[in-house]
Design a protein around this motif. Sequence first.
Motif, PDB file in Angstrom:
ATOM      1  N   ASP A  73       0.817  -1.216   0.000  1.00 11.51           N
ATOM      2  CA  ASP A  73       0.000   0.000   0.000  1.00 11.51           C
ATOM      3  C   ASP A  73       0.849   1.265   0.000  1.00 11.51           C
ATOM      4  O   ASP A  73       1.963   1.298   0.521  1.00 11.51           O
ATOM      5  CB  ASP A  73      -0.896   0.018   1.242  1.00 11.51           C
ATOM      6  N   THR A  99      -2.616  -1.344  -4.569  1.00 15.21           N
ATOM      7  CA  THR A  99      -3.929  -0.898  -4.091  1.00 15.21           C
ATOM      8  C   THR A  99      -4.018   0.621  -4.018  1.00 15.21           C
ATOM      9  O   THR A  99      -5.113   1.188  -4.075  1.00 15.21           O
ATOM     10  CB  THR A  99      -4.228  -1.471  -2.703  1.00 15.21           C
ATOM     11  N   THR A 120      -7.997  -4.272  -5.967  1.00 17.63           N
ATOM     12  CA  THR A 120      -8.468  -4.414  -4.590  1.00 17.63           C
ATOM     13  C   THR A 120      -7.419  -5.156  -3.761  1.00 17.63           C
ATOM     14  O   THR A 120      -6.583  -5.880  -4.317  1.00 17.63           O
ATOM     15  CB  THR A 120      -9.789  -5.195  -4.554  1.00 17.63           C
ATOM     16  N   PRO A 121      -7.448  -4.996  -2.443  1.00 14.65           N
ATOM     17  CA  PRO A 121      -6.468  -5.683  -1.602  1.00 14.65           C
ATOM     18  C   PRO A 121      -6.464  -7.191  -1.781  1.00 14.65           C
ATOM     19  O   PRO A 121      -5.390  -7.823  -1.769  1.00 14.65           O
ATOM     20  CB  PRO A 121      -6.878  -5.281  -0.179  1.00 14.65           C
TER      21      PRO A 121
END
Length: 201
Positions: A73, A99, A120-121
């Motif tokens: 992230d 992400t 998406t994660p």
Amino acid sequence: MPRTLNGLAAALPLANVDTDVIMPKRFLVTITREGLADGALADLRFDETGKKHPDFVLNKPPWNNASILIVGDNFGCGSSREHAVWGLMQYGVHAIIGTSFAGIFFDNARKNGLALPIVTPDIRDRLLALADHPDGLHITIDITARQLSHGNETLDFTMDDATRAALLEDRDDTLDSLKHADAIRQFEVGLTETMRVTVAQ
């Protein structure tokens, strides 16, 4: 940029990788864009003597040939240095899947043709796991369709329309501004005349 990008993916799951990690400041001595590949992720790739860290993913086969990174992230946080993008691209990285990306890094990537598909994660974590396989993970990124695929699986990613258009059309802010060159010149002429009249009064 081509409509699709194909390459081997390497997992770099660290969160909050900042631009000083991506391009350490000691490499910011060039007055041109060239010669920055050596600085890309240098402190992760090498120790203080210049020897390669044997356990770092980009130093190990097959990932030493990776052209796609799957990252943690908030990749690219920190300073605004555009050298971070230039160095990664010179090193051979054509796309980074994550992400989220720091805003300035994202803008610099768009301007220079480095694709940043946002997933998406759960998709990112699945790709990280697959990328660790000894045979490697080969990914195709379709910029037009906003999809990435590996094997028989196709996954959607997010990319705003402006960024997508900029990548597909090799556009940047300067070239976009030049499209309005005639209007800019007319404005300058009008502004000059207004100033002349004002001074004369």
